[in-house]
Scaffold this active site. Structure first.
Site, PDB file in Angstrom:
ATOM      1  N   CYS A  96      -3.960  -3.501   7.045  1.00 15.35           N
ATOM      2  CA  CYS A  96      -4.351  -2.206   7.604  1.00 15.35           C
ATOM      3  C   CYS A  96      -3.771  -1.092   6.745  1.00 15.35           C
ATOM      4  O   CYS A  96      -2.637  -1.178   6.277  1.00 15.35           O
ATOM      5  CB  CYS A  96      -3.923  -2.076   9.056  1.00 15.35           C
ATOM      6  N   GLU A  97      -4.583  -0.087   6.527  1.00 17.61           N
ATOM      7  CA  GLU A  97      -4.155   0.989   5.630  1.00 17.61           C
ATOM      8  C   GLU A  97      -3.147   1.927   6.284  1.00 17.61           C
ATOM      9  O   GLU A  97      -2.546   2.755   5.615  1.00 17.61           O
ATOM     10  CB  GLU A  97      -5.358   1.774   5.115  1.00 17.61           C
ATOM     11  N   HIS A  98      -2.954   1.789   7.582  1.00 22.99           N
ATOM     12  CA  HIS A  98      -2.024   2.695   8.267  1.00 22.99           C
ATOM     13  C   HIS A  98      -0.590   2.182   8.270  1.00 22.99           C
ATOM     14  O   HIS A  98       0.347   2.966   8.290  1.00 22.99           O
ATOM     15  CB  HIS A  98      -2.498   2.937   9.703  1.00 22.99           C
ATOM     16  N   HIS A  99      -0.424   0.853   8.286  1.00 21.97           N
ATOM     17  CA  HIS A  99       0.927   0.285   8.350  1.00 21.97           C
ATOM     18  C   HIS A  99       1.169  -0.772   7.274  1.00 21.97           C
ATOM     19  O   HIS A  99       2.250  -1.340   7.214  1.00 21.97           O
ATOM     20  CB  HIS A  99       1.166  -0.353   9.726  1.00 21.97           C
ATOM     21  N   GLN A 137     -10.655  -2.062   9.983  1.00 25.97           N
ATOM     22  CA  GLN A 137     -11.679  -3.082  10.296  1.00 25.97           C
ATOM     23  C   GLN A 137     -13.069  -2.456  10.336  1.00 25.97           C
ATOM     24  O   GLN A 137     -14.058  -3.074   9.947  1.00 25.97           O
ATOM     25  CB  GLN A 137     -11.341  -3.739  11.641  1.00 25.97           C
ATOM     26  N   HIS A 165      -4.697  -7.719  14.796  1.00 31.01           N
ATOM     27  CA  HIS A 165      -3.974  -6.770  13.949  1.00 31.01           C
ATOM     28  C   HIS A 165      -2.474  -6.874  14.209  1.00 31.01           C
ATOM     29  O   HIS A 165      -2.025  -6.641  15.327  1.00 31.01           O
ATOM     30  CB  HIS A 165      -4.461  -5.346  14.228  1.00 31.01           C
ATOM     31  N   CYS A 167      -0.218  -4.944  13.268  1.00 41.56           N
ATOM     32  CA  CYS A 167       0.413  -3.663  13.623  1.00 41.56           C
ATOM     33  C   CYS A 167       0.324  -3.414  15.129  1.00 41.56           C
ATOM     34  O   CYS A 167       1.032  -2.565  15.659  1.00 41.56           O
ATOM     35  CB  CYS A 167      -0.177  -2.503  12.814  1.00 41.56           C
TER      36      CYS A 167
HETATM   37 ZN    ZN Z   1      -2.132  -0.612  11.437  1.00 38.26          ZN
END
Ligand code: ZN
Length: 205
Positions: A96-99, A137, A165, A167
């Protein structure tokens, strides 16, 4: 009355600035180790920056792959086959690009050929091209669909992704069993409810 407003330019997904050297990337991991309170020089951690960056080579290998190369070879000898071609349970691993946390799952991909088909393993490899990048996703679902549309121009495409996920599992809301499902339909799949039902039934079957 309203003047045409120029939309702010969206930054490109992939940077055009030169990549830092591998040593710089490894130094960043050493900084992270020190930041969590560790001693990056102790025996168990001394090689960790090198290993982490090597692992990231793998996680992000998709940036060096091109869907056009994978889908370039098509076959027109379909023997008159005009039904859907479904490849289901294609396992994928992404981040995931956020975490930068992993998200893992399965892709189910169907297309209705319009005269040309592609090797089945190429469909699975297409998933890897986009999964092995920093992703959401939602975008992964779209990118797979768009690449099939661009290179095969089929009569319809159905793409469904189901993923867990990390995260959401090991941080934040801590929901261990939540599964995220995304779907995208084009062409005949978009127009025809029965085709979509058949797709869902085959994926579940
Ligand atoms: Zn994430």
């Amino acid at each position: 009355m309203s003047k045409k407003q120029t939309a702010p330019k969206k930054p490109k997904l992939v940077s055009s600035t030169p990549r830092p050297a591998r040593e710089e990337a490894e130094a960043a991991i050493r900084t992270l180790l020190a930041w969590v309170g560790e001693n990056p020089e102790r025996e168990g951690l001394r090689d960790t920056p090198r290993r982490v960056i090597k692992a990231f080579d793998e996680y992000c290998a998709g940036y060096n792959m091109n869907a056009g190369d994978i889908l370039a070879k098509t076959f027109s000898e379909t023997g008159g086959y005009d039904g859907a071609v479904l490849v289901k349970h294609i396992e994928f691993e992404s981040r995931c690009e956020h975490h930068l946390a992993p998200f893992l799952g399965k892709a189910h991909i169907s297309y209705i050929p319009s005269g040309k088909i592609v090797g089945l393993s190429k469909i699975a490899r297409l998933v890897d091209i986009y999964a092995r990048r920093l992703q959401t996703q939602e975008r992964l679902t779209s990118e797979i669909t768009n690449a099939l549309q661009k290179h095969l121009k089929p009569k319809g495409i159905a793409v469904m992704l189901e993923a867990e996920h990390f995260c959401m599992k090991v941080r934040g809301v801590h929901k261990d069993h939540a599964v995220t499902v995304t779907t995208r339909f084009t062409g005949e799949y978009q127009k025809d409810d029965d085709l979509r039902e058949e797709f869902f039934a085959q994926v579940r079957g």
